[in-house]
Motif scaffolding. Structure first.
Motif, PDB file in Angstrom:
ATOM      1  N   MET A   1      40.293  62.747   5.267  1.00 55.47           N
ATOM      2  CA  MET A   1      39.723  62.375   6.383  1.00 55.47           C
ATOM      3  C   MET A   1      39.267  60.803   6.110  1.00 55.47           C
ATOM      4  O   MET A   1      39.086  60.363   4.973  1.00 55.47           O
ATOM      5  N   ALA A   2      39.341  60.046   7.472  1.00 55.46           N
ATOM      6  CA  ALA A   2      38.913  58.567   7.144  1.00 55.46           C
ATOM      7  C   ALA A   2      37.250  58.662   6.998  1.00 55.46           C
ATOM      8  O   ALA A   2      36.509  59.733   7.233  1.00 55.46           O
ATOM      9  N   ASN A   3      36.587  57.647   6.471  1.00 56.24           N
ATOM     10  CA  ASN A   3      35.387  57.356   6.177  1.00 56.24           C
ATOM     11  C   ASN A   3      34.657  57.848   7.528  1.00 56.24           C
ATOM     12  O   ASN A   3      33.517  58.528   7.276  1.00 56.24           O
ATOM     13  N   ILE A   4      35.186  57.312   8.706  1.00 59.50           N
ATOM     14  CA  ILE A   4      34.311  57.634  10.014  1.00 59.50           C
ATOM     15  C   ILE A   4      34.302  58.937  10.220  1.00 59.50           C
ATOM     16  O   ILE A   4      33.416  59.568  10.738  1.00 59.50           O
ATOM     17  N   ASP A   5      35.343  59.796   9.932  1.00 64.82           N
ATOM     18  CA  ASP A   5      35.306  61.178  10.006  1.00 64.82           C
ATOM     19  C   ASP A   5      34.391  61.901   9.339  1.00 64.82           C
ATOM     20  O   ASP A   5      33.868  62.893   9.616  1.00 64.82           O
ATOM     21  N   ASP A   6      34.345  61.321   8.014  1.00 59.40           N
ATOM     22  CA  ASP A   6      33.497  62.054   7.112  1.00 59.40           C
ATOM     23  C   ASP A   6      31.991  61.753   7.670  1.00 59.40           C
ATOM     24  O   ASP A   6      31.246  62.495   7.385  1.00 59.40           O
ATOM     25  N   TYR A   7      31.686  60.599   7.946  1.00 61.08           N
ATOM     26  CA  TYR A   7      30.451  60.139   8.440  1.00 61.08           C
ATOM     27  C   TYR A   7      30.251  61.235   9.578  1.00 61.08           C
ATOM     28  O   TYR A   7      28.883  61.668   9.626  1.00 61.08           O
ATOM     29  N   ASN A   8      30.878  61.281  10.671  1.00 54.18           N
ATOM     30  CA  ASN A   8      30.733  62.056  11.665  1.00 54.18           C
ATOM     31  C   ASN A   8      30.526  63.367  11.317  1.00 54.18           C
ATOM     32  O   ASN A   8      29.639  64.110  12.120  1.00 54.18           O
ATOM     33  N   ALA A   9      31.150  64.114  10.601  1.00 51.93           N
ATOM     34  CA  ALA A   9      31.159  65.473  10.018  1.00 51.93           C
ATOM     35  C   ALA A   9      29.946  65.766   9.384  1.00 51.93           C
ATOM     36  O   ALA A   9      29.554  66.762   9.498  1.00 51.93           O
ATOM     37  N   THR A  10      29.255  64.829   8.554  1.00 49.53           N
ATOM     38  CA  THR A  10      28.142  65.117   7.722  1.00 49.53           C
ATOM     39  C   THR A  10      26.720  64.477   8.266  1.00 49.53           C
ATOM     40  O   THR A  10      25.870  64.613   7.702  1.00 49.53           O
ATOM     41  N   LEU A  11      26.900  63.728   9.546  1.00 46.72           N
ATOM     42  CA  LEU A  11      25.835  62.875   9.942  1.00 46.72           C
ATOM     43  C   LEU A  11      24.565  63.946  10.266  1.00 46.72           C
ATOM     44  O   LEU A  11      23.289  63.658  10.029  1.00 46.72           O
ATOM     45  N   ALA A  12      24.962  64.923  10.910  1.00 46.30           N
ATOM     46  CA  ALA A  12      23.550  65.958  11.113  1.00 46.30           C
ATOM     47  C   ALA A  12      22.876  66.321   9.937  1.00 46.30           C
ATOM     48  O   ALA A  12      21.681  66.266   9.631  1.00 46.30           O
ATOM     49  N   GLU A  13      23.666  66.724   8.811  1.00 47.49           N
ATOM     50  CA  GLU A  13      23.311  66.958   7.456  1.00 47.49           C
ATOM     51  C   GLU A  13      22.556  65.820   7.003  1.00 47.49           C
ATOM     52  O   GLU A  13      21.233  65.859   6.332  1.00 47.49           O
ATOM     53  N   ILE A  14      23.111  64.646   6.785  1.00 50.25           N
ATOM     54  CA  ILE A  14      22.130  63.520   6.556  1.00 50.25           C
ATOM     55  C   ILE A  14      20.971  63.041   7.154  1.00 50.25           C
ATOM     56  O   ILE A  14      19.953  62.981   6.645  1.00 50.25           O
ATOM     57  N   GLN A  15      20.988  63.257   8.459  1.00 49.54           N
ATOM     58  CA  GLN A  15      19.679  62.873   9.302  1.00 49.54           C
ATOM     59  C   GLN A  15      18.717  63.871   9.064  1.00 49.54           C
ATOM     60  O   GLN A  15      17.565  63.605   9.121  1.00 49.54           O
ATOM     61  N   ALA A  16      19.057  64.997   8.569  1.00 47.77           N
ATOM     62  CA  ALA A  16      18.167  66.172   8.457  1.00 47.77           C
ATOM     63  C   ALA A  16      17.228  66.049   7.229  1.00 47.77           C
ATOM     64  O   ALA A  16      16.198  66.592   7.043  1.00 47.77           O
ATOM     65  N   ILE A  17      17.798  64.939   6.161  1.00 48.89           N
ATOM     66  CA  ILE A  17      17.016  64.815   5.058  1.00 48.89           C
ATOM     67  C   ILE A  17      15.478  64.066   5.407  1.00 48.89           C
ATOM     68  O   ILE A  17      15.542  63.247   6.335  1.00 48.89           O
TER      69      ILE A  17
END
Length: 246
Positions: A1-17
């Motif tokens: 995946m492109a970086n933006i796709d990786d970002y969108n796919a994991t953003l919820a997990e990231i923000q949950a920190i």
């Protein structure tokens, strides 16, 4: 995946920190990103051995996704930060001109309205206060007062287009000041996401490295791929400095 796709796919997990768990990255993020990607490729070759101690293929693949997300978050923060820095630079250029423009307009209003105490009082009220925000408000107030009372201004040869320019500059400068202060595209918000993305990536980096160091503790050739080259160089440099000091 492109970086933006990786970002969108994991953003919820990231923000949950939780925010309280966020710390400044312990090493330059660009170096950490490269080391995470290197670790991903290195550990792919050891997938079978790592599987025995609980590091699955999915975890190894997930490392690449987390690194891509962190790289995208870094790019977003860099963009926002540069935008604020550029706004600060532009403010430094434009604000002195705006103050001069405001002062010239006030001088024209004082002269034009010199025989009308009520209008002079309104001009005096505009000059109350200080600071950048007040200067911007002054420009807008001048535009309003001048539009409401144009005849004395035209009588002294004042160009009424200057009032339109004053109102326009007030809007433009308000936006510019907000950007310069970080009140619009807030780089602090994007930095928080970047720092959380770094934590999200580092958690998996640490887990894979810990497993690799155990599995290959007797195999120096494979073991080296599970430690940070950045920290190895830093420690060597510190050791050499200490030896030179002695």
């Amino acid at each position: 995946m492109a970086n933006i796709d990786d970002y969108n796919a994991t953003l919820a997990e990231i923000q949950a920190i939780p925010n309280e768990e966020v710390k400044e990255p312990g090493m330059p993020v660009d170096i950490a990103l490269q080391e995470a990607e290197n670790l991903h490729h290195w550990s792919l070759d050891d997938a079978d051995q790592l599987q025995v101690v609980g590091v699955t293929n999915k975890m190894i693949e997930d490392l690449a996704i987390r690194a891509g997300a962190c790289r995208e978050a870094q790019s977003i923060w860099n963009k926002d930060s540069r935008s604020q820095q550029e706004a600060q630079k532009q403010w430094g250029i434009q604000s002195p001109l705006a103050y001069d423009f405001r002062n010239d307009l006030l001088a024209s209003l004082r002269f034009a309205y010199r025989k009308d105490d009520a209008l002079l009082s309104r001009v005096s009220a505009i000059t109350d206060g200080g600071g950048h925000a007040d200067m911007i408000q002054d420009l807008n107030d001048i535009a309003v007062l001048g539009r409401e009372n144009p005849d004395p201004l035209t009588a002294i040869g004042f160009e009424l287009d200057q009032l339109v320019l004053a109102a326009t500059r007030a809007d433009e400068l308000a936006d510019l000041l907000a950007e310069a202060n970080g009140d619009k595209a807030d780089p602090n918000e994007s930095k928080m996401v970047r720092d959380k993305a770094y934590i999200h990536m580092k958690e998996l980096v640490d887990e894979i490295r810990e497993a690799g160091k155990y599995v290959f503790r007797k195999d120096p050739k494979r073991l080296k791929g599970y430690s940070s080259e950045y920290w190895r160089k830093l420690h060597r440099k510190q050791k050499n400095n200490d030896e030179d000091a002695e």
